[in-house]
Motif scaffolding. Sequence first.
Motif, PDB file in Angstrom:
ATOM      1  N   TRP A  42      -6.735  -6.346  -9.125  1.00 50.25           N
ATOM      2  CA  TRP A  42      -7.706  -5.264  -9.276  1.00 50.25           C
ATOM      3  C   TRP A  42      -9.116  -5.832  -9.181  1.00 50.25           C
ATOM      4  O   TRP A  42      -9.392  -6.909  -9.680  1.00 50.25           O
ATOM      5  CB  TRP A  42      -7.496  -4.601 -10.630  1.00 50.25           C
ATOM      6  N   ARG A  81      -2.027   0.873 -14.661  1.00 48.31           N
ATOM      7  CA  ARG A  81      -2.855   1.510 -13.630  1.00 48.31           C
ATOM      8  C   ARG A  81      -2.099   2.690 -13.041  1.00 48.31           C
ATOM      9  O   ARG A  81      -0.876   2.660 -12.900  1.00 48.31           O
ATOM     10  CB  ARG A  81      -3.177   0.547 -12.489  1.00 48.31           C
ATOM     11  N   LEU A 120      -8.733  -3.228  -4.330  1.00 49.08           N
ATOM     12  CA  LEU A 120      -7.555  -3.807  -4.955  1.00 49.08           C
ATOM     13  C   LEU A 120      -6.611  -4.298  -3.877  1.00 49.08           C
ATOM     14  O   LEU A 120      -6.738  -3.930  -2.706  1.00 49.08           O
ATOM     15  CB  LEU A 120      -6.855  -2.788  -5.861  1.00 49.08           C
TER      16      LEU A 120
END
Length: 148
Positions: A42, A81, A120
Amino acid sequence: MVLALTVCGIVVALMVVGLFVFGLRRRLIQRSGGTFDCSLRWGVPEKPDTNGKGWSYGVARYNGDRVEWYRVFSYAPRPRRVLERSAIEVAGRRDPEGEEELALLSDAVILACRHRGTRLELAMSEDALTGFLAWLEAAPPGQRVNVA
């Protein structure tokens, strides 16, 4: 001597319970199906770094128009996430380089993406990548999908 054996027994019992809960969590995540092994990095800088740092091993699960990503080495019941299909922009793909080859699974392919302005990278098997790209392109009519 008895105290030492008792303490050792308690430590071993706690370790067994911890491992059981760890396995149970993974089983519950995979219970509904649609899961695949997926490493995540990330907040990637503009020029990708191939030193292998920043990668987290996890399991991703399709859930409607979202992909929920869970860290493997965690007891958290919620995903770390959540990536929404309409907000994912695919920038490209590449093979692991340098020390990344040691940090990722042996058959991993890296997919560079952007999600709501955050860069990402996802690393997954070729089969999982094919499924992921098909899922992205299968968005309902009217939704924009950016696949490079």
